[in-house]
Motif scaffolding. Sequence first.
Motif, PDB file in Angstrom:
ATOM      1  N   MET A 103      25.372  84.272   0.665  1.00  0.00           N
ATOM      2  CA  MET A 103      25.937  84.755  -0.586  1.00  0.00           C
ATOM      3  C   MET A 103      24.878  84.994  -1.650  1.00  0.00           C
ATOM      4  O   MET A 103      25.087  84.765  -2.830  1.00  0.00           O
ATOM      5  N   ASN A 104      23.706  85.472  -1.244  1.00  0.00           N
ATOM      6  CA  ASN A 104      22.668  85.835  -2.201  1.00  0.00           C
ATOM      7  C   ASN A 104      23.276  86.778  -3.242  1.00  0.00           C
ATOM      8  O   ASN A 104      23.824  87.820  -2.889  1.00  0.00           O
ATOM      9  N   PRO A 105      23.207  86.441  -4.526  1.00  0.00           N
ATOM     10  CA  PRO A 105      23.896  87.258  -5.538  1.00  0.00           C
ATOM     11  C   PRO A 105      23.372  88.679  -5.659  1.00  0.00           C
ATOM     12  O   PRO A 105      24.092  89.566  -6.109  1.00  0.00           O
ATOM     13  N   ILE A 106      22.108  88.893  -5.264  1.00  0.00           N
ATOM     14  CA  ILE A 106      21.553  90.247  -5.378  1.00  0.00           C
ATOM     15  C   ILE A 106      21.985  91.097  -4.196  1.00  0.00           C
ATOM     16  O   ILE A 106      22.410  92.254  -4.362  1.00  0.00           O
ATOM     17  N   ARG A 107      21.905  90.563  -2.991  1.00  0.00           N
ATOM     18  CA  ARG A 107      22.292  91.288  -1.785  1.00  0.00           C
ATOM     19  C   ARG A 107      23.091  90.366  -0.873  1.00  0.00           C
ATOM     20  O   ARG A 107      22.570  89.867   0.128  1.00  0.00           O
ATOM     21  N   PRO A 108      24.360  90.116  -1.177  1.00  0.00           N
ATOM     22  CA  PRO A 108      25.156  89.267  -0.285  1.00  0.00           C
ATOM     23  C   PRO A 108      25.385  89.948   1.049  1.00  0.00           C
ATOM     24  O   PRO A 108      25.432  91.187   1.125  1.00  0.00           O
ATOM     25  N   GLN A 109      25.496  89.180   2.114  1.00  0.00           N
ATOM     26  CA  GLN A 109      25.766  89.736   3.430  1.00  0.00           C
ATOM     27  C   GLN A 109      27.118  90.467   3.425  1.00  0.00           C
ATOM     28  O   GLN A 109      27.995  90.136   2.631  1.00  0.00           O
ATOM     29  N   PRO A 110      27.267  91.476   4.288  1.00  0.00           N
ATOM     30  CA  PRO A 110      28.527  92.240   4.335  1.00  0.00           C
ATOM     31  C   PRO A 110      29.736  91.329   4.492  1.00  0.00           C
ATOM     32  O   PRO A 110      30.791  91.590   3.943  1.00  0.00           O
ATOM     33  N   TYR A 111      29.590  90.283   5.253  1.00  0.00           N
ATOM     34  CA  TYR A 111      30.601  89.240   5.363  1.00  0.00           C
ATOM     35  C   TYR A 111      29.936  87.987   5.911  1.00  0.00           C
ATOM     36  O   TYR A 111      28.924  88.055   6.598  1.00  0.00           O
ATOM     37  N   TYR A 146      23.645  98.877   5.528  1.00  0.00           N
ATOM     38  CA  TYR A 146      23.895  97.527   6.051  1.00  0.00           C
ATOM     39  C   TYR A 146      24.727  96.691   5.086  1.00  0.00           C
ATOM     40  O   TYR A 146      25.687  96.022   5.489  1.00  0.00           O
ATOM     41  N   PHE A 147      24.358  96.698   3.818  1.00  0.00           N
ATOM     42  CA  PHE A 147      25.045  95.854   2.842  1.00  0.00           C
ATOM     43  C   PHE A 147      26.319  96.499   2.288  1.00  0.00           C
ATOM     44  O   PHE A 147      27.020  95.890   1.484  1.00  0.00           O
ATOM     45  N   GLY A 148      26.614  97.717   2.716  1.00  0.00           N
ATOM     46  CA  GLY A 148      27.817  98.405   2.281  1.00  0.00           C
ATOM     47  C   GLY A 148      29.018  98.044   3.130  1.00  0.00           C
ATOM     48  O   GLY A 148      29.048  97.018   3.806  1.00  0.00           O
ATOM     49  N   SER A 149      30.001  98.933   3.133  1.00  0.00           N
ATOM     50  CA  SER A 149      31.267  98.636   3.826  1.00  0.00           C
ATOM     51  C   SER A 149      31.484  99.493   5.072  1.00  0.00           C
ATOM     52  O   SER A 149      32.538  99.430   5.685  1.00  0.00           O
ATOM     53  N   ASN A 150      30.486 100.311   5.445  1.00  0.00           N
ATOM     54  CA  ASN A 150      30.644 101.198   6.587  1.00  0.00           C
ATOM     55  C   ASN A 150      30.672 100.397   7.887  1.00  0.00           C
ATOM     56  O   ASN A 150      29.741  99.639   8.183  1.00  0.00           O
TER      57      ASN A 150
END
Length: 322
Positions: free
Chosen positions: A19-27, A166-170
């Motif tokens: 849950m890194n606030p800058i780049r959280p994992q997609p899930y 990667y960090f998006g929702s695709n």
Amino acid sequence: MSNRTFSGANAITEEERYMNPIRPQPYIGGTGTSYDGTYEYVDYLPGTMVRIWYTSKQECFGLHYHQPLEIVQCERGYYISTIQGVEYKICPGDILIIPSKMIHTLFPMNDCRGYVHLLDPSIINDIRSTALIKDIMDKPIHIKSETDPVLAENIGSILYMMHDAYFGSNSLRELIVYSYLLQILEKVGNSLLAGALPDQKDYQNSAKELVKYNKALNEVCEYLSSHYSEHLSLEEVSEKFGFSTCYFSRIFKEYTNTGFKEYVHTCRIKHSKELLTKTDLSINEISAKVGFETAQSFNRVFLKKTGNTPSGYRKLYKMKTF
């Protein structure tokens, strides 16, 4: 999942990593990275062979190695990485490519920020033309923004597009990530072949050698794929295509990433699978048809390649179809 996966004062919880606030994992998900001695079992994003971490928690990684290819990209501060006794300083804008299974360290310094990309290289190895840049996959490549600004910027731009995917929702993020990885390898490969990367002359010479014989080696592969049922020896094939046996053996292995005998076996097993599933020919008949001298050698090679015997493979296929 363990509470903490990294030892030392800079270890952080799994929750902090995901849950890194800058780049959280997609899930949130995965098994949690673990170690067997110095071997790291990489915690891929579930359902993929990819994991990209944004590093802002000052995680330190001592001596370790892993299956995936690693790409380190620095944004702020700097990383220190030691790879097989050689130290690399990765400054802002720099990119370091660490080959699969190469023992190394990675330490963030001076409030470092950046990305660590972990990608399984197996699908890349199946692309024949990657043999031309095989050395990229075998030795570290340090692209410095100071000495190679254009290449560093170009690859950096591709990596940022990779991050967005990667960090998006695709749901096709893995496919998109690997498409960008191929673009990176193409750009690094062309720079390598052009001699534009400093301190890479040995790599360049090896790659140029493969480029020189690319057409001939491709013809060899096509010949073996269509004449697999015939008697094929290293000596006869090398003579047919105008190579000395010793030289051909070496360059063929570099080009295909496998030995001559193994390549022929792969061709024969591939066609034997078709005969096992699409005909009622006996195992002995199939063995002879695909070029094995005895049914025993056919059984041995088939078991080694597939984990099953020819008869077992046929039974399993019939069970699945019914």
